[in-house]
Design a protein around this motif. Structure first.
Motif, short mmCIF file in Angstrom:
data_model
loop_
_atom_site.label_atom_id
_atom_site.label_comp_id
_atom_site.label_asym_id
_atom_site.label_seq_id
_atom_site.Cartn_x
_atom_site.Cartn_y
_atom_site.Cartn_z
N ASN A 3 0.82 -1.21 0.00
CA ASN A 3 0.00 0.00 0.00
C ASN A 3 0.85 1.26 0.00
N ILE A 4 2.17 1.12 -0.07
CA ILE A 4 3.06 2.28 -0.12
C ILE A 4 3.46 2.54 -1.57
N PRO A 5 2.99 3.65 -2.15
CA PRO A 5 3.37 3.98 -3.54
C PRO A 5 4.78 4.53 -3.60
N ILE A 6 5.46 4.26 -4.69
CA ILE A 6 6.83 4.74 -4.90
C ILE A 6 6.84 5.72 -6.07
N ILE A 7 7.36 6.92 -5.81
CA ILE A 7 7.51 7.93 -6.87
C ILE A 7 8.91 7.82 -7.46
N LYS A 105 12.63 18.25 -8.57
CA LYS A 105 12.22 17.01 -7.89
C LYS A 105 11.10 17.25 -6.87
N LEU A 106 11.21 18.32 -6.10
CA LEU A 106 10.17 18.62 -5.12
C LEU A 106 8.85 18.93 -5.80
N GLN A 107 8.88 19.69 -6.88
CA GLN A 107 7.67 20.00 -7.63
C GLN A 107 7.03 18.72 -8.18
N ARG A 108 7.86 17.80 -8.64
CA ARG A 108 7.33 16.55 -9.20
C ARG A 108 6.67 15.70 -8.11
N ILE A 109 7.26 15.69 -6.91
CA ILE A 109 6.64 14.96 -5.80
C ILE A 109 5.29 15.57 -5.47
N LEU A 110 5.23 16.90 -5.36
CA LEU A 110 3.99 17.58 -5.01
C LEU A 110 2.91 17.37 -6.08
N LYS A 111 3.32 17.36 -7.34
CA LYS A 111 2.35 17.12 -8.42
C LYS A 111 1.81 15.70 -8.39
N THR A 112 2.63 14.77 -7.91
CA THR A 112 2.22 13.36 -7.86
C THR A 112 1.23 13.11 -6.73
#
Length: 250
Positions: A3-7, A105-112
């Motif tokens: 249940n843990i998604p990986i970005i 990278k931070l923007q991509r995490i937040l968008k995900t």
């Protein structure tokens, strides 16, 4: 842990990597298998099932790879819809979206995060490193309320000879010693609650979020002592191919 998604932060330019075939370093083959698939295989063997790829640079090459019917079958992949509702527990579930070329990278995490609903913990990695990490021990570090995030570190050798000097004379020479302080190899777990606050997204993961978490004693490290390979450039790629020629990486 399924249940843990990986970005997978594969949307960057990878400017240190210049490959003759002009393909993303994550898709370069090692032992006839793409580097990214080797990474996914190791996550999957540890019961991680959902992988989100915020794409940017060379996006079309990733889309082409993941839309290829042969790749889907050979690598046991399932492409997820926007609601992630077609999840298959027996496959590596992949969600792809356009996070824009210039997003850090931070923007991509937040968008995900808008695609991740009921998961209190998320994982992230750069996608250019493979390591046989003990994820259970790593995740156990987040049981303490104070620990909001974890990163995996590794003690490596200096690429240079180190000299000790006294009165301008070389007192001691040490050829490529193991460095005292470990390096960050780019595997993370975050409690999702830390992303509820507003962020200055002009700054990146390593220049803003990680230092902030470290300052508040919320970022804990996990020292990895086993295998670790990073492909940042052609030299790294050649070294890895020679190390694992005709045999499995793990």
């Amino acid at each position: 842990m399924n249940n843990i998604p990986i970005i997978l932060l594969v949307g960057g330019k990878g400017e240190r990597f210049d490959y003759k075939e002009n393909i993303p370093k994550h898709l370069v083959k090692i032992n006839n298998k793409p580097f990214l698939i080797i990474l996914l295989d190791y996550y999957f063997s540890n019961n991680f099932k959902i992988f989100l790829l915020p794409l940017g640079y060379k996006m079309n090459q990733y889309l082409k790879f993941f839309k290829n019917a042969k790749n889907l079958k050979n690598y046991n992949l399932n492409i997820l819809n926007k609601k992630l509702s077609n999840f298959n527990p027996n496959k590596k579930n992949i969600f792809l979206f356009n996070a824009k070329k210039n997003s850090n990278k931070l923007q991509r995490i937040l968008k995900t995060l808008k695609y991740i609903k009921n998961n209190p913990i998320i994982g992230a990695c750069y996608g250019d490193t493979i390591a046989d990490i003990n994820f259970k021990k790593n995740l156990a570090l987040l049981k303490k309320k104070q620990n909001q995030a974890s990163l995996v570190c590794y003690k490596t050798r200096s690429p240079y000879g180190i000299i000790k000097i006294k009165d301008k004379y070389v007192k001691k020479f040490i050829e490529k010693p193991i460095m005292k302080d470990p390096i960050n190899i780019g595997f993370y777990f975050f409690k999702k609650e830390i992303f509820k606050k507003k962020f200055n997204t002009t700054k990146d993961l390593e220049t803003f979020l990680l230092p902030k978490l470290a300052k508040n004693k919320n970022l804990i490290s996990f020292l990895h002592k086993k295998k670790h390979y990073t492909v940042n450039n052609q030299k790294d790629l050649i070294f890895l191919k020679n190390q694992v020629k005709n045999r499995k990486i793990f």
